[in-house]
Design a protein around this motif. Structure first.
Motif: not given
Length: 520
Positions: A171-173, A334-335, A340-341, A402-403
């Motif tokens: 996510l930071l990327g 996406v990140g 979250a999941f 997510a899965f």
């Protein structure tokens, strides 16, 4: 020795009060601190994965390189990581888990500097090589250390921390891609890659100043006194810490009644010698563990999750999103979803168990990938723009990740619990080598694959692999939730345990196995 003088351990990096008794809180918080610091190395790995998805768009334009060169630039780091993974198992057995983590931070620091200042494609590849070694080290040592320091009550939760922090890094990327996308072409991607040196410095400082050595490694070195103090700090109660110490001593071949602070340990155990002999001539239980653990790493990567992350801007472009800003914002989504999941998985691993989450994860991925493949195939074959199909494809990418994050993703790190202590570091080393090879194959073939069989066909292929993986884990994988590490080996030994009329389940209060229903 209660109330005695504190002892300062150079190896553990902490000043421990020599306490023999006292009450501990129901859930030990220091083990959470240790797991968090260890898992921070995964932030560096995740950042590299996330930032390359956007940086390659600008690197390709700046250096005028082909799609094949982009594939190599992105995917080759996984093959480089095999060298780090192979070395990390031996390094962590010889010098300790803690110092191995510091080494990984050093490689990340140097790799980020080299990539940020690379004047051409060749030197950029050199930086990728150095960063790849760091990735190999960090992917192994984070999981091994976290597993070894965690109490049984929270091992699934804490062992999924590396995957959680990896997703934070991704996510930071993505955020860095978006933040630096407005910079001049020759500067933007350099900031994206070079800024990665900051967390590596922070990680090295925490490892040296705060984090203790793994108690299980200390026992392997015969340093029982130090191991006892670390276990007291990381267990839910004094009684549990003493039980954990007795179990670890027994697994190494030390009498549980031994009260010495330092004992002599054969070098074959303390340095991890003889491990590969046991891998090449395994007992039925070790053979079962090896097949299961390697299967975790194969199916984690072969289902194409890396392709969805690394090439998400291109996937969204194929789905009909043309704006660069919109593509980068979609990758941020996406990140966010992945992060979250994985939080869901950290909570459920110790409540629901490993097995149900893996089966749900692969089943959900298969459905998502098939739907994504259908959507992309319709878009490719139609000249008419259909907004609902674009939305469906974006939703299926998000559902797929997510899965993935809810089961098979973090299981790569949790799988270190499958190996007995004497084999754990080098067993995970073998697993991570397989993982990195599979990751490299997927990363370096995705663009060529969808050119050959269409992008929809590529996702149909990944869906088929996910279905095979579901069957594999349904047949081979027993539940390990709630068992002490020293007991897990006894769950394995019968590859077809699921279909055995006298299915065996280990009872930690007994020396025997209890018989359960095959449907349990």
């Amino acid at each position: 020795m209660a109330g005695g003088k504190d002892e300062d351990s150079a190896t553990s990096g902490l000043r421990f009060p020599l306490i023999e008794s006292g009450e501990k809180p129901k859930r030990n918080r220091f083990s959470y601190v240790c797991a968090t610091i260890a898992s921070m190395s995964s932030v560096l790995l995740g950042y590299d994965i996330g930032v390359m998805s956007g940086a390659t768009l600008y690197i390709q334009e700046d250096f005028k390189i082909s799609d094949v060169q982009v594939e190599i630039l992105v995917g080759i780091v996984s093959f480089y990581a095999t060298f780090g993974s192979a070395a990390a198992g031996k390094t962590s057995d010889m010098f300790g888990r803690r110092y191995t983590m510091a080494i990984s931070a050093g490689f990340f620091f140097l790799g980020a500097i080299l990539m940020g200042f690379a004047p051409n494609y060749g030197l950029l590849m050199a930086g990728r090589f150095v960063a790849g070694i760091g990735i190999g080290y960090s992917s192994l040592i984070a999981s091994v250390y976290t597993t070894e320091v965690s109490p049984a009550s929270a091992r699934g939760f804490l062992s999924s921390f590396p995957e959680l922090f990896l997703n934070v890094g991704i996510l930071l990327g993505y955020v860095a891609n978006y933040a630096f996308s407005g910079f001049p072409l020759q500067l933007g991607w350099r900031f994206m890659l070079g800024i990665g040196f900051v967390p590596s410095v922070f990680l090295a400082a925490l490892v040296i100043l705060v984090m203790p050595e793994s108690p299980r490694w200390l026992v392997m070195q015969g340093r029982l006194g130090e191991a006892k103090q670390v276990l007291i700090r990381t267990s839910d109660s004094i009684e549990e810490s003493l039980q954990r110490l007795d179990d670890i001593k027994t697994s190494v071949g030390i009498s549980a009644s031994c009260e010495d602070d330092v004992v002599e340990i054969p070098k074959q155990i303390s340095n991890g010698r003889g491990v590969w002999k046991e891998f090449l001539h395994p007992t039925p239980a070790i053979r079962h563990i090896l097949i299961t653990a390697i299967g975790v790493h194969v199916f984690q990567e072969a289902t194409g999750a890396n392709a969805a992350v690394l090439y998400s801007p291109r996937i969204f472009e194929k789905a009909g999103i043309s704006s660069s800003d919109q593509k980068l914002l979609a990758t941020v989504a996406v990140g966010v979803v992945k992060t979250a999941f994985i939080l869901v998985a950290t909570v459920l691993f110790d409540r629901v168990g490993r097995r149900p989450l893996i089966l749900m994860s692969l089943g959900g991925m298969a459905v998502s990938l098939i739907t994504l493949g259908v959507g992309l195939t319709i878009i490719e074959g139609s000249e008419e723009e259909r907004t609902w199909l674009v939305g469906l494809c974006v939703a299926m990418v998000l559902t797929d990740v997510a899965f993935f994050s809810m089961g098979i993703g973090p299981m790569c790190y949790v799988s270190s619990e499958l190996f007995p202590l004497r084999l754990r570091a080098q067993g995970m080393s073998l697993g991570m080598v397989v993982n990195n090879v599979m990751s490299g194959i997927v990363s370096m073939t995705f663009l060529s694959l969808y050119s050959a069989i269409t992008i929809g066909g590529a996702f149909f292929l990944y869906a088929g692999i996910a279905i095979v993986g579901w069957v594999f884990f349904y047949v081979l994988f027993p539940e390990t939730r709630g068992h002490n590490l020293e007991h897990v080996e006894k769950l394995f030994g019968n590859l077809l345990w699921k279909f055995s009329p006298n299915n065996k389940k280990y009872d930690p209060t007994s020396d025997d196995l209890e018989t359960t229903s095959p449907d349990a």
